[in-house]
Scaffold this active site. Structure first.
Site, PDB file in Angstrom:
ATOM      1  N   LYS A  70      43.639  57.440  38.838  1.00 15.64           N
ATOM      2  CA  LYS A  70      43.254  56.569  37.729  1.00 15.64           C
ATOM      3  C   LYS A  70      42.431  55.417  38.315  1.00 15.64           C
ATOM      4  O   LYS A  70      42.986  54.467  38.868  1.00 15.64           O
ATOM      5  CB  LYS A  70      44.458  55.995  36.998  1.00 15.64           C
ATOM      6  CG  LYS A  70      44.040  55.232  35.712  1.00 15.64           C
ATOM      7  CD  LYS A  70      44.968  54.105  35.336  1.00 15.64           C
ATOM      8  CE  LYS A  70      44.672  52.816  36.045  1.00 15.64           C
ATOM      9  NZ  LYS A  70      43.357  52.190  35.681  1.00 15.64           N
TER      10      LYS A  70
ATOM     11  N   GLU B 242      48.727  47.851  48.306  1.00 18.31           N
ATOM     12  CA  GLU B 242      47.781  47.000  49.026  1.00 18.31           C
ATOM     13  C   GLU B 242      47.327  45.962  48.019  1.00 18.31           C
ATOM     14  O   GLU B 242      46.611  46.284  47.065  1.00 18.31           O
ATOM     15  CB  GLU B 242      46.616  47.838  49.558  1.00 18.31           C
ATOM     16  CG  GLU B 242      45.816  47.140  50.660  1.00 18.31           C
ATOM     17  CD  GLU B 242      44.753  46.202  50.116  1.00 18.31           C
ATOM     18  OE1 GLU B 242      44.992  44.965  50.156  1.00 18.31           O
ATOM     19  OE2 GLU B 242      43.724  46.675  49.642  1.00 18.31           O
TER      20      GLU B 242
ATOM     21  N   CYS C 139      39.941  41.361  48.952  1.00 18.05           N
ATOM     22  CA  CYS C 139      41.302  40.875  49.173  1.00 18.05           C
ATOM     23  C   CYS C 139      41.481  40.297  50.569  1.00 18.05           C
ATOM     24  O   CYS C 139      42.343  39.446  50.791  1.00 18.05           O
ATOM     25  CB  CYS C 139      42.315  41.995  48.926  1.00 18.05           C
ATOM     26  SG  CYS C 139      41.964  43.491  49.877  1.00 18.05           S
TER      27      CYS C 139
ATOM     28  N   GLU D  48      44.801  33.053  45.004  1.00 23.00           N
ATOM     29  CA  GLU D  48      43.675  33.920  45.284  1.00 23.00           C
ATOM     30  C   GLU D  48      42.657  33.770  44.156  1.00 23.00           C
ATOM     31  O   GLU D  48      42.944  34.079  42.996  1.00 23.00           O
ATOM     32  CB  GLU D  48      44.135  35.376  45.393  1.00 23.00           C
ATOM     33  CG  GLU D  48      43.025  36.323  45.789  1.00 23.00           C
ATOM     34  CD  GLU D  48      43.481  37.765  45.898  1.00 23.00           C
ATOM     35  OE1 GLU D  48      43.035  38.449  46.828  1.00 23.00           O
ATOM     36  OE2 GLU D  48      44.295  38.195  45.050  1.00 23.00           O
TER      37      GLU D  48
END
Length: 474
Positions: free
Chosen positions: A170, A245, A278, A378
């Site tokens: 997906k 992750e 990231c 973040e």
């Protein structure tokens, strides 16, 4: 406008059970570029059933036979480089040169690492008088993000198929076009029916359906920490393996004896891909004696970072992926200003000359303190926070003062200090003096940056169960 409503299930392109359209936007133009359909439970069930039916036969093949299919896919992927670059650039806004090179290039780079690992992979290993067998875990649901689409698809799909798992992918519904092209390539490679499947959908729909499905043995997810927590909770009832992750807030520790280009490289690394990585070094911690000079270098570097349309060739950064992402970044820049950080470069609003598209000014904040929001959250945009430190111990303490632990960076000519600090910081990866990693390394983090490892032999073992057999020594 492209129409891409079909899913790839059991070796064929099939219509969704019920049509639920979603328009894909080009972030450079804010215009529709494609329409896809979001799957429902029946679509997900069909894909999982196909993967389950294909699993015994695919797992029974030896690695050499599976490798032959993957090498054929590799050749197809390389031959269709321009198509893949164009798809990535259109869907998520990477400048065409970046999309056609670095973004596309993640694919063969990681596959080279996996092929090397496969050559020495031992499915059965001797341990004392026992036989330890690495077996494919089964049907794997894979949920991938929009920021480096082929990087994450390849890091998940290729090793899972290599060890004998079957897959339901997906991709991000925001940037699905590259994954649909990936599925075309899988089809062209001639894999057995049901080994690879793709269903488009959002996290609340197909993502949750895969996470809770009793016939899915593992979920591999890359994305936000918030979504990773939700997936872990959803998967808990079936006790399936979940590999994550997630986000990061990497510290780039710049000592006064850092290499000459350390600050410049740190700014450019943070801004690359419009800051949507990231593992970006988004907190620059600078030794106080070098701090004023570092600020001058950072400001001058940011001034040279060009921002332009994704379809234009050349070295520049493009838009961020969506209106929601643009609004989030603008809100965090505003928060940084309100909380008292010094705007060294950039700031609120679009760059001059760009009145349309989700473009963000390359922004640097100085005098950022650990209590500020932009130091802790973040941002996932071209925004860098710079903070001074007094000594090595404080630098380590500040680097570790975060819920994240993906990648940290260290800049110093003192090799003993470089290794000492690298061992002390809490992250899955530590890059020193701008020396990048080779293919096949274990990519992954600690703490709220996740728990999995992707790449090379670690990536292969991620999709294996361990079986021990007595009385049958090797």
């Amino acid at each position: 406008m492209l129409e891409k409503r079909q899913f790839y299930i059991n070796g064929s392109w099939v219509d969704p059970v019920s049509q639920n359209d979603l328009v894909v936007m080009n972030p450079s133009t804010e215009e529709a570029c494609a329409v896809i359909s979001l799957g429902n439970t029946a679509d997900t069930d069909a894909a999982v059933a196909a993967a389950n039916a294909a699993f015994p036969g695919w797992a029974a093949l030896d690695m050499e036979a599976r490798s032959a299919y993957l090498h054929k896919f590799y050749d197809i992927y390389v031959a269709r480089q321009a198509e893949m670059g164009a798809a990535i650039s259109m869907e998520m806004g990477a400048p065409i040169d970046l999309a056609t090179n670095s973004q596309w290039g993640c694919g063969p780079w990681h596959m080279d690492g996996f092929f090397e690992a496969m050559d020495s992979f031992e499915q059965e290993r001797a341990y004392r008088n026992e036989r330890v067998r690495m077996e494919p875990i089964g049907v794997c649901g894979m949920i991938t993000p929009w920021n480096w689409p082929m990087n994450q698809v390849v890091l998940k799909v290729i090793p899972a198929l290599a060890v004998g798992c079957t897959v339901v992918l997906k991709p991000s519904e925001i940037a699905p076009l590259s994954s649909l092209l990936f599925a075309e390539m899988m089809d062209e490679a001639g894999l057995p029916k049901g080994v690879f499947n793709l269903v488009n959908g959002d996290g609340a729909g197909v993502g949750t359906q895969l996470s809770t499905h009793p016939d899915v043995d593992m979920i591999s997810f890359t994305g936000s920490t918030r979504a990773g927590v939700a997936i872990s909770k959803a998967a808990a009832d079936s006790l399936k393996r979940v590999s994550l992750e997630l986000g990061g807030k990497g510290a780039n520790i710049v000592f006064a004896d850092a290499p000459e280009k350390a600050v410049r490289n740190g700014v450019l690394h943070c801004m690359n891909n419009s800051g949507q990585s990231c593992n970006a070094p988004t907190r620059m911690l600078v030794e106080r004696s070098y701090y004023p000079e570092a600020l001058d270098i950072a400001k001058a570097t940011a001034a040279k970072v060009a921002v332009d349309l994704s379809e234009k060739p050349g070295r520049h950064i493009g838009p961020v992926v969506s209106e929601a992402q643009f609004d989030k970044i603008q809100g965090l820049i505003e928060t940084g200003i309100k909380e008292g950080a010094t705007v060294l470069a950039g700031g609120l609003g679009r760059p001059e000359g760009l009145n349309k598209g989700y473009f963000v000014r390359p922004t640097i904040f100085a005098d950022v303190t650990p209590d500020m929001t932009i130091y802790r959250e973040e941002i996932f945009g071209p925004v860098l926070a710079i903070t001074p430190f007094d000594d090595e111990a404080q630098a380590i303490e500040m680097a570790n003062d975060t819920v994240y632990g993906l990648t940290n960076y260290i800049q110093t000519e003192d090799s003993e200090k470089r290794l000492r600090v690298a061992r002390a910081v809490r992250s899955g990866m530590v890059e020193t003096n701008s020396v990048g990693f080779g293919h096949g390394i274990p990519f992954g983090g600690m703490k709220q940056s996740g728990n999995g490892r992707e790449g090379g032999p670690w990536g292969l073992e991620e999709f294996c169960e361990v079986k021990v057999i007595s009385g049958c020594p090797m």
